[in-house]
Motif scaffolding. Structure first.
Motif, short mmCIF file in Angstrom:
data_model
loop_
_atom_site.label_atom_id
_atom_site.label_comp_id
_atom_site.label_asym_id
_atom_site.label_seq_id
_atom_site.Cartn_x
_atom_site.Cartn_y
_atom_site.Cartn_z
N ILE A 17 1.06 -0.84 0.23
CA ILE A 17 0.43 0.14 0.12
C ILE A 17 0.88 1.23 -0.06
N PRO A 18 0.96 1.93 -1.42
CA PRO A 18 1.51 3.37 -1.06
C PRO A 18 1.19 4.82 -0.23
N VAL A 19 1.40 4.62 0.66
CA VAL A 19 1.03 6.39 1.40
C VAL A 19 2.50 7.08 1.68
N THR A 20 2.04 8.62 1.87
CA THR A 20 2.94 9.25 2.03
C THR A 20 4.57 9.01 2.80
N LEU A 73 4.09 0.57 10.20
CA LEU A 73 4.98 1.81 9.75
C LEU A 73 6.25 0.83 9.52
N ASN A 74 6.76 0.99 8.24
CA ASN A 74 8.50 0.16 7.90
C ASN A 74 9.33 0.27 8.62
N GLY A 92 -2.44 9.69 10.52
CA GLY A 92 -2.79 10.17 9.10
C GLY A 92 -2.43 8.44 8.84
N ARG A 93 -2.04 7.80 8.58
CA ARG A 93 -1.13 7.12 8.01
C ARG A 93 -2.39 6.12 7.97
N LEU A 94 -3.67 5.34 8.70
CA LEU A 94 -4.43 4.85 8.70
C LEU A 94 -5.30 5.55 7.88
N SER A 99 -8.39 5.43 2.64
CA SER A 99 -8.85 5.77 0.87
C SER A 99 -8.44 4.62 -0.14
N TRP A 100 -6.93 4.18 0.31
CA TRP A 100 -6.60 3.03 -0.39
C TRP A 100 -7.77 2.50 -0.87
N VAL A 101 -7.89 1.26 0.37
CA VAL A 101 -8.77 0.19 0.47
C VAL A 101 -9.89 0.59 -0.38
#
Length: 219
Positions: A17-20, A73-74, A92-94, A99-101
């Motif tokens: 999943i790409p996130v900021t 987190l990575n 914010g990550r969640l 939005s992705w899912v």
């Protein structure tokens, strides 16, 4: 990441999943004719491979709910302990993951619930407060909802707080947090359980409580 399509036998895939600023590993599993999707938000020091969350996820899939387990987190980010307890960052990550899912064809249109553990529960409630009616229900297992203090009154999603009866400090923190919730909510105490529910039968009790709440509200 390519958009996934559902098939007659459902969807199950390891995805990224790409996130900021990061790319997060995840496992998405949606049974045939799923009634909803539950996104797991793990706590400090855990990941999508958490055996406890995987156990609960199987319970939910057997009840006809899809599940998404992902790494908040990575690996590089986890090296900074400050990130692990930065609830605003995790929430914010969640939100980006949600939005992705929702953009995935296999999950499109499904009501979404959140299942959080430890600090992940605070992130789930924070994100639910920001999402308004976009989250159908929230469940916390051994969570720290108190860390979302200041956001709790804005949560609209029906919220269940599950706590071990022997997890005395966290139980009191959950009761204090529940007093700030204005949505439908409940605190369920699993007798004889400590923080991680390792005692025989206690995780099963927690999974059953979570399943019943999520089936009721996410459907």
């Amino acid at each position: 990441m390519e958009d996934m399509t559902s098939a007659g036998n459902g969807t199950a895939a390891e995805v990224v999943i790409p996130v900021t600023g990061a790319a997060l590993g995840a496992h998405l599993a949606i049974p045939p004719q799923a009634a909803g999707l539950v996104v797991f938000v793990h706590g400090s020091g855990s990941s999508r491979h958490s055996p406890r969350n995987q156990y609960v996820a199987r319970y939910l899939r057997d009840a006809g709910l899809g599940t998404l387990l992902f790494d908040l987190l990575n690996e590089a980010e986890e090296g900074d302990r400050g990130n692990v307890f930065d609830i605003g960052l995790l929430a914010g990550r969640l939100s980006e993951v949600l939005s992705w899912v929702r953009g995935q064809q296999a999950a499109r249109g499904l009501p979404v619930g959140l299942f959080g553990a430890s600090t992940g529960a605070a992130a789930a409630l924070w994100a639910a407060a920001d999402a308004g009616d976009g989250v159908a229900a929230v469940v916390s297992r051994g969570g720290r909802p108190d860390l979302a203090d200041g956001r709790l009154a804005a949560v609209r999603a029906p919220t269940l707080l599950i706590v071990g009866g022997l997890d005395h400090t966290v139980l009191e923190l959950n009761r204090q947090a529940a007093a700030q919730l204005t949505c439908e909510h409940a605190v369920e105490v699993v007798p004889g359980a400590t923080h991680l529910f390792p005692e025989p039968g206690t995780l099963q009790q927690a999974a059953t409580l979570a399943r019943d709440w999520l089936v009721r509200h996410v459907r």
